[in-house]
Design a protein around this motif. Structure first.
Motif, PDB file in Angstrom:
ATOM      1  N   ASN A 230     -15.545  -1.668  -2.994  1.00 53.00           N
ATOM      2  CA  ASN A 230     -14.654  -0.584  -2.541  1.00 53.00           C
ATOM      3  C   ASN A 230     -14.169  -0.941  -1.138  1.00 53.00           C
TER       4      ASN A 230
ATOM      5  N   CYS B  77     -12.235   6.237   3.155  1.00 53.64           N
ATOM      6  CA  CYS B  77     -10.940   5.812   2.615  1.00 53.64           C
ATOM      7  C   CYS B  77     -10.262   6.949   1.855  1.00 53.64           C
TER       8      CYS B  77
ATOM      9  N   ILE C 287      -2.582   2.587  -8.594  1.00 57.76           N
ATOM     10  CA  ILE C 287      -2.096   1.206  -8.735  1.00 57.76           C
ATOM     11  C   ILE C 287      -1.992   0.861 -10.225  1.00 57.76           C
TER      12      ILE C 287
ATOM     13  N   GLY D  48     -14.826   6.383  -3.726  1.00 62.76           N
ATOM     14  CA  GLY D  48     -14.195   5.932  -4.963  1.00 62.76           C
ATOM     15  C   GLY D  48     -14.748   4.573  -5.366  1.00 62.76           C
TER      16      GLY D  48
ATOM     17  N   PHE E 215     -12.140  -5.317   1.461  1.00 65.95           N
ATOM     18  CA  PHE E 215     -13.151  -4.711   0.587  1.00 65.95           C
ATOM     19  C   PHE E 215     -14.533  -5.234   0.944  1.00 65.95           C
TER      20      PHE E 215
ATOM     21  N   ASP F 208     -13.160   0.478  -6.507  1.00 71.78           N
ATOM     22  CA  ASP F 208     -12.108  -0.430  -6.975  1.00 71.78           C
ATOM     23  C   ASP F 208     -12.638  -1.267  -8.114  1.00 71.78           C
TER      24      ASP F 208
ATOM     25  N   THR G 121      -9.680  10.235  -6.937  1.00 71.92           N
ATOM     26  CA  THR G 121     -10.762  10.750  -7.787  1.00 71.92           C
ATOM     27  C   THR G 121     -11.729  11.610  -6.968  1.00 71.92           C
TER      28      THR G 121
ATOM     29  N   ARG H  86      -2.488  -6.842  -6.136  1.00 66.78           N
ATOM     30  CA  ARG H  86      -3.771  -6.472  -5.514  1.00 66.78           C
ATOM     31  C   ARG H  86      -4.850  -7.145  -6.376  1.00 66.78           C
TER      32      ARG H  86
ATOM     33  N   SER I 120      -9.609   8.151  -2.013  1.00 69.32           N
ATOM     34  CA  SER I 120      -9.734   8.031  -3.466  1.00 69.32           C
ATOM     35  C   SER I 120      -9.202   9.319  -4.066  1.00 69.32           C
TER      36      SER I 120
ATOM     37  N   LEU J  51       0.816  -1.233   0.000  1.00 69.91           N
ATOM     38  CA  LEU J  51       0.000   0.000   0.000  1.00 69.91           C
ATOM     39  C   LEU J  51       0.842   1.272   0.000  1.00 69.91           C
TER      40      LEU J  51
ATOM     41  N   ARG K 168      -6.528   3.929  -9.179  1.00 66.17           N
ATOM     42  CA  ARG K 168      -5.918   4.614 -10.334  1.00 66.17           C
ATOM     43  C   ARG K 168      -4.403   4.631 -10.225  1.00 66.17           C
TER      44      ARG K 168
ATOM     45  N   LYS L 144     -12.905   0.880 -14.158  1.00 61.71           N
ATOM     46  CA  LYS L 144     -13.120   0.174 -12.885  1.00 61.71           C
ATOM     47  C   LYS L 144     -14.106  -0.987 -13.077  1.00 61.71           C
TER      48      LYS L 144
HETATM   49  C1  RUB Z   1      -8.547   2.681  -1.782  1.00 55.80           C
HETATM   50  C2  RUB Z   1      -9.999   2.719  -2.136  1.00 55.80           C
HETATM   51  C3  RUB Z   1     -10.403   3.760  -3.120  1.00 55.80           C
HETATM   52  C4  RUB Z   1     -10.385   3.163  -4.536  1.00 55.80           C
HETATM   53  C5  RUB Z   1     -10.493   4.253  -5.587  1.00 55.80           C
HETATM   54  O1  RUB Z   1      -8.201   1.483  -1.105  1.00 55.80           O
HETATM   55  O2  RUB Z   1     -10.807   1.931  -1.709  1.00 55.80           O
HETATM   56  O3  RUB Z   1     -11.703   4.196  -2.870  1.00 55.80           O
HETATM   57  O4  RUB Z   1      -9.182   2.453  -4.762  1.00 55.80           O
HETATM   58  O5  RUB Z   1      -9.354   5.070  -5.566  1.00 55.80           O
HETATM   59  P1  RUB Z   1      -6.666   1.135  -0.839  1.00 55.80           P
HETATM   60  P2  RUB Z   1      -8.995   6.025  -6.787  1.00 55.80           P
HETATM   61  O6  RUB Z   1      -6.088   2.270  -0.042  1.00 55.80           O
HETATM   62  O7  RUB Z   1      -6.687  -0.170  -0.107  1.00 55.80           O
HETATM   63  O8  RUB Z   1      -5.984   1.007  -2.194  1.00 55.80           O
HETATM   64  O9  RUB Z   1     -10.175   6.929  -6.980  1.00 55.80           O
HETATM   65  O10 RUB Z   1      -7.757   6.732  -6.329  1.00 55.80           O
HETATM   66  O11 RUB Z   1      -8.766   5.165  -7.996  1.00 55.80           O
END
Ligand code: RUB
Length: 306
Positions: A209, A130, A24, A197, A272, A199, A134, A62, A132, A16, A22, A235
């Motif tokens: 998520n 969490c 990742i 956000g 999740f 996943d 985004t 992941r 995100s 992590l 995104r 996604k």
């Molecule tokens: C992060 C998480 C985010 C989504 C979307 O979990 O649940 O809501 O990944 O993120 P973790 P983004 O910290 O375990 O990765 O909008 O940045 O794609």
């Protein structure tokens, strides 16, 4: 030969140090480009098999990340389409895929920030969960437009990614309050909007998520608060169309507590959860805001499933 950059990306993703779907996917795309650059294969078959080994390692870093998996699929589909005749041409193709994907991710994030900002009330209360990138983008955009939202961030046990959200929003001058996860119902009484956000999104419009999202969505539904997920179409998990259940990541128990201090206690670190489409007002995508069922139509076109 696996590039050390792929090994480093896998380690960063699983630990992590790189988090959020995104980021990742971006890290994986860059790692694939590094693999293509550094592969010492002399034949096309050898080159492709190096890429496959890298893709497999990255996808496993992941498991609950369709954006990562869709990006890897795109790279292989493009390679098939272009049919390079030699390793040098294949290497060049991957470098241009890297550029195209990273630009697409940035463009989509920009568009989602714009659509998401429209949902944020002038002075209303927004709840997030969490971290995100985004969602932070959408709230920041609203703030730049002169709106003045009050944001409650859940801390998001066990890895506290909610603190990242709170820190980033505060640094942009947003009025932000951090609360423990179990205060979600308490703050929902004041809330106008929930923004989270994504996943993974399934063919039935369910949202996978960070654990805790499903409970927050149910509470929001109960209290008549709009619940939106900010998510690019990448996604979407195309395999769910064929009935595949989304794999849910269960992480190391030591992220929650030290097992040696709790003899005889099993610790389950569910990372999740799945929010049923019925609790979701809509998805904020690069094509605009759509209902959970509308998302399937858009994604089908994107993935050529129609
Ligand atoms: C992060 C998480 C985010 C989504 C979307 O979990 O649940 O809501 O990944 O993120 P973790 P983004 O910290 O375990 O990765 O909008 O940045 O794609």
């Amino acid at each position: 030969m696996l590039s050390p950059k792929v090994e480093a990306a896998c380690a960063d993703i699983s630990a992590l140090r790189v988090q959020g779907a995104r980021k990742i996917a971006e890290a994986a795309v860059k790692a694939m480009a590094a693999q293509a650059k550094e592969s010492d294969a002399r034949t096309l078959d050898g080159f492709k098999s190096d890429l496959l080994v890298a893709a497999d390692a990255l996808a496993k870093a992941r498991p609950t990340e369709p954006m990562l998996q869709n990006s890897l699929r795109f790279i292989f589909a493009e390679l098939e389409r272009r049919k390079p005749k030699a390793v040098a041409a294949a290497r060049k193709a991957i470098a241009s895929d890297e550029k195209a994907l990273l630009k697409r991710f940035d463009d989509n994030a920009e568009k989602i920030a714009g659509y998401g900002a429209q949902l944020v009330p002038e002075k209303g209360v927004v709840v997030t969960h969490c971290h995100s990138h985004t969602v932070v983008g959408a709230i920041r955009r609203a703030q730049e437009q002169g709106k003045d939202p009050v944001v409650f961030c859940t801390e998001t046990r066990p890895r506290f990614q909610g603190l990242i959200t709170a820190r980033e929003l505060a640094s942009s001058g947003v009025d932000v309050t951090l609360v423990v996860d179990s205060a979600a119902r308490t703050v929902m009484r004041k809330a106008d909007l929930v923004l989270v956000g994504a996943d993974s999104i399934t063919s039935t419009g369910d949202l996978v998520n960070k654990v805790g999202t499903a409970g927050i969505a149910a509470v929001a539904f109960d209290m008549d608060v709009e619940f939106y997920s900010c998510a690019e179409l990448y996604k979407f998990d195309p395999l769910t169309v064929f009935g595949r259940a989304t794999e849910m990541e269960v992480r190391d128990p030591r992220e929650i507590a030290d097992p040696y201090l709790l003899p005889g206690v099993r610790i389950a670190n569910y990372s999740f959860d799945k929010t049923d489409a019925k609790f979701i007002s809509g998805f904020v995508t690069e094509k605009g805001v759509v209902s959970p069922h509308g998302l399937f139509n858009l994604a089908s076109r994107e993935f050529g499933l129609g």
